[in-house]
Design a protein around this motif. Structure first.
Motif, PDB file in Angstrom:
ATOM      1  N   UNK A 181       0.816  -1.207   0.000  1.00  0.00           N
ATOM      2  CA  UNK A 181       0.000   0.000   0.000  1.00  0.00           C
ATOM      3  C   UNK A 181       0.852   1.262   0.000  1.00  0.00           C
ATOM      4  N   UNK A 182       2.168   1.093  -0.208  1.00  0.00           N
ATOM      5  CA  UNK A 182       3.052   2.242  -0.284  1.00  0.00           C
ATOM      6  C   UNK A 182       3.449   2.829   1.047  1.00  0.00           C
ATOM      7  N   UNK A 183       3.276   2.076   2.131  1.00  0.00           N
ATOM      8  CA  UNK A 183       3.620   2.556   3.464  1.00  0.00           C
ATOM      9  C   UNK A 183       4.888   1.849   3.959  1.00  0.00           C
ATOM     10  N   UNK A 184       5.608   2.441   4.910  1.00  0.00           N
ATOM     11  CA  UNK A 184       6.791   1.765   5.468  1.00  0.00           C
ATOM     12  C   UNK A 184       6.374   0.528   6.253  1.00  0.00           C
ATOM     13  N   UNK A 185       7.292  -0.416   6.406  1.00  0.00           N
ATOM     14  CA  UNK A 185       6.946  -1.694   7.036  1.00  0.00           C
ATOM     15  C   UNK A 185       6.413  -1.522   8.452  1.00  0.00           C
ATOM     16  N   UNK A 186       6.994  -0.562   9.201  1.00  0.00           N
ATOM     17  CA  UNK A 186       6.571  -0.400  10.591  1.00  0.00           C
ATOM     18  C   UNK A 186       5.116   0.056  10.712  1.00  0.00           C
ATOM     19  N   UNK A 187       4.595   0.688   9.655  1.00  0.00           N
ATOM     20  CA  UNK A 187       3.194   1.102   9.673  1.00  0.00           C
ATOM     21  C   UNK A 187       2.271  -0.113   9.729  1.00  0.00           C
ATOM     22  N   UNK A 188       2.698  -1.211   9.122  1.00  0.00           N
ATOM     23  CA  UNK A 188       1.894  -2.424   9.180  1.00  0.00           C
ATOM     24  C   UNK A 188       1.737  -2.945  10.596  1.00  0.00           C
ATOM     25  N   UNK A 189       2.814  -2.865  11.376  1.00  0.00           N
ATOM     26  CA  UNK A 189       2.759  -3.310  12.775  1.00  0.00           C
ATOM     27  C   UNK A 189       1.855  -2.386  13.583  1.00  0.00           C
ATOM     28  N   UNK A 190       2.069  -1.082  13.405  1.00  0.00           N
ATOM     29  CA  UNK A 190       1.263  -0.098  14.147  1.00  0.00           C
ATOM     30  C   UNK A 190      -0.222  -0.251  13.821  1.00  0.00           C
ATOM     31  N   UNK A 191      -0.539  -0.368  12.530  1.00  0.00           N
ATOM     32  CA  UNK A 191      -1.940  -0.471  12.128  1.00  0.00           C
ATOM     33  C   UNK A 191      -2.567  -1.781  12.575  1.00  0.00           C
ATOM     34  N   UNK A 192      -1.775  -2.852  12.636  1.00  0.00           N
ATOM     35  CA  UNK A 192      -2.304  -4.130  13.124  1.00  0.00           C
ATOM     36  C   UNK A 192      -2.792  -3.989  14.557  1.00  0.00           C
ATOM     37  N   UNK A 193      -1.957  -3.406  15.404  1.00  0.00           N
ATOM     38  CA  UNK A 193      -2.343  -3.229  16.810  1.00  0.00           C
ATOM     39  C   UNK A 193      -3.472  -2.215  16.944  1.00  0.00           C
ATOM     40  N   UNK A 194      -3.410  -1.125  16.182  1.00  0.00           N
ATOM     41  CA  UNK A 194      -4.435  -0.089  16.293  1.00  0.00           C
ATOM     42  C   UNK A 194      -5.792  -0.596  15.818  1.00  0.00           C
ATOM     43  N   UNK A 195      -5.827  -1.249  14.663  1.00  0.00           N
ATOM     44  CA  UNK A 195      -7.104  -1.738  14.127  1.00  0.00           C
ATOM     45  C   UNK A 195      -7.672  -2.865  14.977  1.00  0.00           C
ATOM     46  N   UNK A 196      -6.800  -3.708  15.522  1.00  0.00           N
ATOM     47  CA  UNK A 196      -7.285  -4.777  16.399  1.00  0.00           C
ATOM     48  C   UNK A 196      -7.901  -4.198  17.663  1.00  0.00           C
ATOM     49  N   UNK A 197      -7.231  -3.201  18.250  1.00  0.00           N
ATOM     50  CA  UNK A 197      -7.759  -2.571  19.467  1.00  0.00           C
ATOM     51  C   UNK A 197      -9.080  -1.861  19.194  1.00  0.00           C
ATOM     52  N   UNK A 198      -9.125  -1.089  18.104  1.00  0.00           N
ATOM     53  CA  UNK A 198     -10.363  -0.370  17.761  1.00  0.00           C
ATOM     54  C   UNK A 198     -11.476  -1.343  17.410  1.00  0.00           C
ATOM     55  N   UNK A 199     -11.133  -2.380  16.648  1.00  0.00           N
ATOM     56  CA  UNK A 199     -12.132  -3.370  16.271  1.00  0.00           C
ATOM     57  C   UNK A 199     -12.704  -4.093  17.478  1.00  0.00           C
ATOM     58  N   UNK A 200     -11.839  -4.431  18.433  1.00  0.00           N
ATOM     59  CA  UNK A 200     -12.306  -5.121  19.637  1.00  0.00           C
ATOM     60  C   UNK A 200     -13.170  -4.202  20.493  1.00  0.00           C
ATOM     61  N   UNK A 201     -12.752  -2.937  20.648  1.00  0.00           N
ATOM     62  CA  UNK A 201     -13.527  -1.998  21.461  1.00  0.00           C
ATOM     63  C   UNK A 201     -14.926  -1.802  20.889  1.00  0.00           C
ATOM     64  N   UNK A 202     -15.036  -1.628  19.569  1.00  0.00           N
ATOM     65  CA  UNK A 202     -16.350  -1.424  18.963  1.00  0.00           C
ATOM     66  C   UNK A 202     -17.152  -2.719  18.905  1.00  0.00           C
TER      67      UNK A 202
END
Length: 383
Positions: free
Chosen positions: A251-272
């Motif tokens: 998606x044109x993002x740096x590799x570390x963004x994948x790690x950050x987004x994995x944790x962020x989306x999992x946390x947001x998804x679980x909360x909602x």
């Protein structure tokens, strides 16, 4: 939030098929089983959100509000579905009768609908050269192949010491691995894995805690904050992150963004998801019975969703107005509701839940028959 730990205690009785993994509640005096309305309600409401999300897809470019609502719904509608699927996979141990249901209830319908969707794509989108590929799930069929893989690996997650952190690590590694390829939509299978594994660890009391008045009240500001956040960030966030179909690098993002987004989306998804489950009614409602047919609605509504775009239904002038978007939302909810009804289920049962007894050994049939009868009083049998 849900607090879980890996339990070795026997699981409560819950009878279900693969296509309809909803629990049965046993009436002890009579031995008669009935469905749990809470989970049927949750499945129906979740599938409505799936259909509405698909109905909103063509509206995103012309409406920031529609795009924000789309982002909001896509944060948790599949995580909620996957978590429930994991919850009702707790008893999967790989017994012959369970493998039979896995093949006939997921594997065969996947093949049938994969072929059906590709044929529909060739005809409806005037694309006769679109290739057949069993390994490349088309549109909604990805969930079937993902569920097949997740459920098949369920016994493994029960013996892992820290299953949720391990599953989260697997998801993060997948999000930074551009060379995984597209076979079996493996990115989605791995990136959504933590929700399924968490569902495997949940027990009935966790859902009771979620439905407490305090949790329901707390869900109000959480959802409000999520809606405001979605509206604020929607111009700057690539919706592809929410699909989990690609790695960060793709998606044109740096590799570390994948790690950050994995944790962020999992946390947001679980909360909602917790907020969603907190608001699901536990009593019987007019739509409770429709919860038994959500797999039908899911697999069939995709034909209408795709056709509406190929045939320019959204080109009508009335669609691109606030009232038009509301009408589109209502139509999406109404269509998925109709597709979950008993007449539709009877009509398409041979495709969605085919009888495959002829394909299995006598031992498998006898195991399934014996397991169908209630256990003696005082026994507990995991399903």
């Amino acid at each position: 939030m849900l607090h879980v730990r890996n339990q070795g205690a026997p699981l409560p009785v819950a009878r279900a098929t693969v296509a309809d993994p909803t629990p049965a509640v046993t009436d002890a005096p009579s031995g008669v089983t009935s469905r749990d309305p809470y989970f049927d309600n949750a499945k129906y409401l979740a599938i409505v959100l799936v259909a509405v999300g698909h109905a909103w897809t063509p509206l995103r470019d012309d409406s920031r509000t529609a795009s924000a609502l789309y982002l909001f719904v896509y944060t948790f509608h599949m995580p909620a579905f996957i978590l429930i699927a994991g919850y009702f996979s707790r008893g999967f141990t790989g017994r012959p009768d369970q493998l039979k249901r896995l093949i006939s209830g997921i594997g065969v319908p996947y093949l049938v609908f994969e072929i059906a969707y590709i044929l529909f794509k060739r005809w409806g989108d005037d694309d006769p050269d679109y290739p057949f590929s069993i390994l490349d799930p088309y549109y909604v069929t990805w969930f079937l192949i993902a569920l097949f893989v997740w459920r098949f690996t369920a016994p493994v997650w029960r013996v892992v010491r820290r299953p949720v952190p391990v599953a989260l690590a697997v998801a993060a590694v997948a999000a930074i691995s551009p060379h995984l390829g597209d076979d079996l939509n493996i990115q989605r299978v791995l990136q959504f894995l933590p929700f399924f594994v968490l569902g495997l660890l949940l027990r009935p009391e966790h859902f009771e805690r979620v439905r407490r008045p305090g949790v329901r009240a707390a869900a109000v500001p959480v959802v409000a904050a999520a809606l405001v956040t979605a509206y604020a960030v929607v111009p700057r966030v690539d919706h592809s992150w929410f699909y989990r179909t690609h790695s960060a690098q793709e998606m044109g993002a740096p590799w570390w963004a994948g790690v950050v987004m994995t944790f962020a989306l999992t946390a947001c998804g679980l909360a909602l998801t917790v907020c969603f489950l907190a608001w699901v009614p536990a009593r019987r409602t007019w739509y409770t019975a429709l919860g038994a047919g959500t797999i039908y609605g899911y697999l069939l509504h995709g034909f209408i969703a795709k056709g509406s775009r190929w045939w320019d239904w959204y080109a009508a002038d009335w669609v691109n107005s606030p009232a038009g978007r509301v009408v589109v939302t209502v139509i999406g909810a109404a269509v998925i509701t109709a597709l979950c009804t008993a007449p539709v289920r009877r009509m398409f049962r041979f495709l969605v839940e085919p009888s495959m007894d002829w394909a299995f050994t006598k031992e498998t049939k006898e195991t399934a028959r014996a397991d169908h009868h209630p256990a003696p009083s005082g026994w507990s049998r995991a399903r």
